[in-house]
Design a protein around this motif. Structure first.
Motif, mmCIF file in Angstrom:
data_model
loop_
_atom_site.group_PDB
_atom_site.id
_atom_site.type_symbol
_atom_site.label_atom_id
_atom_site.label_comp_id
_atom_site.label_asym_id
_atom_site.label_seq_id
_atom_site.Cartn_x
_atom_site.Cartn_y
_atom_site.Cartn_z
ATOM 1 N N UNK A 1 6.450 10.480 61.383
ATOM 2 C CA UNK A 1 7.721 11.203 61.305
ATOM 3 C C UNK A 1 8.331 11.056 59.911
ATOM 4 N N UNK A 2 9.274 11.922 59.602
ATOM 5 C CA UNK A 2 9.910 11.875 58.294
ATOM 6 C C UNK A 2 10.578 10.520 58.067
ATOM 7 N N UNK A 3 10.278 9.915 56.934
ATOM 8 C CA UNK A 3 10.868 8.634 56.579
ATOM 9 C C UNK A 3 10.166 7.434 57.168
ATOM 10 N N UNK A 4 9.198 7.658 58.073
ATOM 11 C CA UNK A 4 8.556 6.536 58.757
ATOM 12 C C UNK A 4 7.683 5.720 57.811
ATOM 13 N N UNK A 5 6.998 6.377 56.875
ATOM 14 C CA UNK A 5 6.134 5.652 55.943
ATOM 15 C C UNK A 5 6.970 4.743 55.053
ATOM 16 N N UNK A 6 8.079 5.274 54.549
ATOM 17 C CA UNK A 6 8.944 4.463 53.693
ATOM 18 C C UNK A 6 9.493 3.256 54.451
ATOM 19 N N UNK A 7 9.884 3.484 55.708
ATOM 20 C CA UNK A 7 10.393 2.383 56.522
ATOM 21 C C UNK A 7 9.307 1.336 56.754
ATOM 22 N N UNK A 8 8.073 1.797 56.986
ATOM 23 C CA UNK A 8 6.967 0.870 57.186
ATOM 24 C C UNK A 8 6.718 0.048 55.926
ATOM 25 N N UNK A 9 6.781 0.674 54.754
ATOM 26 C CA UNK A 9 6.581 -0.054 53.501
ATOM 27 C C UNK A 9 7.632 -1.149 53.339
ATOM 28 N N UNK A 10 8.868 -0.835 53.706
ATOM 29 C CA UNK A 10 9.924 -1.851 53.610
ATOM 30 C C UNK A 10 9.679 -3.001 54.580
ATOM 31 N N UNK A 11 9.209 -2.674 55.790
ATOM 32 C CA UNK A 11 8.918 -3.723 56.772
ATOM 33 C C UNK A 11 7.806 -4.640 56.282
ATOM 34 N N UNK A 12 6.732 -4.049 55.756
ATOM 35 C CA UNK A 12 5.607 -4.853 55.270
ATOM 36 C C UNK A 12 6.051 -5.706 54.083
ATOM 37 N N UNK B 1 11.083 0.460 48.434
ATOM 38 C CA UNK B 1 11.617 -0.880 48.675
ATOM 39 C C UNK B 1 12.954 -1.091 47.986
ATOM 40 N N UNK B 2 13.459 -0.070 47.297
ATOM 41 C CA UNK B 2 14.758 -0.211 46.641
ATOM 42 C C UNK B 2 15.878 -0.475 47.615
ATOM 43 N N UNK B 3 15.678 -0.110 48.895
ATOM 44 C CA UNK B 3 16.717 -0.329 49.909
ATOM 45 C C UNK B 3 16.767 -1.767 50.399
ATOM 46 N N UNK B 4 15.771 -2.578 50.028
ATOM 47 C CA UNK B 4 15.781 -3.974 50.469
ATOM 48 C C UNK B 4 16.915 -4.709 49.791
ATOM 49 N N UNK B 5 17.632 -5.479 50.532
ATOM 50 C CA UNK B 5 18.729 -6.266 49.966
ATOM 51 C C UNK B 5 18.224 -7.625 49.552
ATOM 52 N N UNK B 6 17.712 -7.697 48.337
ATOM 53 C CA UNK B 6 17.204 -8.960 47.818
ATOM 54 C C UNK B 6 18.039 -9.361 46.612
ATOM 55 N N UNK B 7 18.561 -10.553 46.629
ATOM 56 C CA UNK B 7 19.402 -11.007 45.529
ATOM 57 C C UNK B 7 18.546 -11.583 44.424
#
Length: 354
Positions: A85-96, A346-352
């Motif tokens: 689905x749309x956006x699913x690949x990006x979400x999966x990359x963030x999860x991994x 992964x830019x959406x990840x909140x990493x300090x």
């Protein structure tokens, strides 16, 4: 044998992937670029456009190759041959990416706490690997090279499980908190509305010609007339004619709630009331007659009845929160550099970063 070899290759690849994290002293990701893999769906940027790493976590590098391999494997498992689905690949990359980053941080915490693996449990798991692949030529060929990494992986997994269990071991919730949880979540303690149905199924093979379906529909119509005009007994007809497992019980399906019926059937039942008999209804298995026997209203249980369940659910939520907060604190304190040029997702990840 080919299937066994394929499974073994996946296991060996996963073991090597998880156990080959490189120290920053051994690689300078910002100094040069090198080709890396590309995740499925074209989600990864051009492999020559930036240094070949995903992230540097407290000085430990997660290489692009490691991440791409993990992302591709995760995509294969999650999407198989389907279109994501749309956006699913990006979400999966963030999860991994999050899992790989957190693994490094959790292993560091294990070192700080001085946790040790359960040697006996690790040996038992290694023994199972040996037994499972004893007859595989690939295992025999790769065994000596893989065993050290496999052992390290199993030891790490054992310690990670112990750490998680330790963090999740929160005190039992107090009575007032359980009551507050009960009041704030009425849906968790409400038994949904139920309906009691009876069923007759005239089976038709899905590949049958149209004439077979028409014949089953006509027979279902004839049975319906016997029920409505002839006063026939539904249970008796179900025992004689129904191909459903419920036939031995006279077609009685018992009490069901929404979500238990196949898609397309629930909508028809919603228009019925107790005592109603459905028209011949086409389903996957053939043609069916439904009789709406009775309705059981939704019931909200009092606190005394569901107190053990409320306590368990709250305790589980508190344990989940403790584990989530613990990992968030590790990320907050860490020095994390994310390669968002190569992996924009992964830019959406909140990493300090520090």
């Amino acid at each position: 044998m080919k299937i066994l070899a394929s499974r073994l290759s996946s296991i060996l690849a996963a073991v090597l992937l998880a156990c080959t994290v490189h120290a920053a002293d051994d690689a300078k990701p910002a100094a040069k670029t090198a080709p890396g893999g590309a995740a499925q769906g074209g989600a990864v940027a051009d492999q020559h456009s930036s240094p070949p790493f995903l992230a540097v976590v407290n000085g430990t590098v997660i290489s692009a190759g490691e991440f791409d391999t993990a992302a591709n494997e995760a995509a294969r498992q999650k999407f198989y041959h389907g279109t994501p689905p749309e956006g699913a690949v990006e979400e999966l990359l963030r999860e991994v990416a999050t899992r790989m980053i957190e693994r490094i941080l959790l292993l560091e915490e294990i070192g700080r706490q001085g946790l040790k693996p359960d040697a006996r449990a690790v040996e038992e798991k290694l023994s199972r690997y040996e037994q499972r692949y004893a007859s595989s030529p690939r295992w025999q060929q790769e065994r000596e090279r893989i065993l050290p990494s496999l052992r390290q992986r199993l030891e790490q997994d054992d310690m990670l499980a112990a750490l998680e269990a330790k963090v999740r071991n929160v005190p039992p919730p107090a009575e007032d908190r359980v009551r507050a949880y009960y009041k704030a979540n009425p849906d968790k303690f409400t038994e949904p509305e139920k309906m009691r149905l009876s069923l007759i199924v005239l089976k038709v093979d899905p590949s049958s010609p149209t004439s077979a379906w028409e014949a089953a529909e006509a027979e279902a119509g004839a049975l319906r007339m016997r029920l409505t005009d002839g006063g026939a007994d539904f249970a008796e007809l179900a025992r004689k004619h129904s191909a459903d497992d419920s036939a031995q019980n006279g077609g009685d399906l018992g009490y069901l709630h929404r979500g238990m019926l196949p898609e397309g059937i629930q909508e028809k039942i919603d228009d019925m009331k107790p005592g109603d008999l459905s028209p011949p209804t086409r389903i996957l298995q053939g043609y069916a007659l439904f009789r709406y026997e009775a309705k059981q209203a939704a019931k909200h249980h009092d606190f005394a009845t569901v107190r053990p369940r409320a306590t368990d659910l709250l305790a589980r939520d508190l344990a989940d929160k403790a584990w989530t907060d613990f990992r968030a604190q590790l990320r907050k304190k860490a020095r994390i550099e994310l390669n968002t040029q190569r992996y924009p997702a992964i830019g959406a990840l909140t990493a300090k970063s520090k």
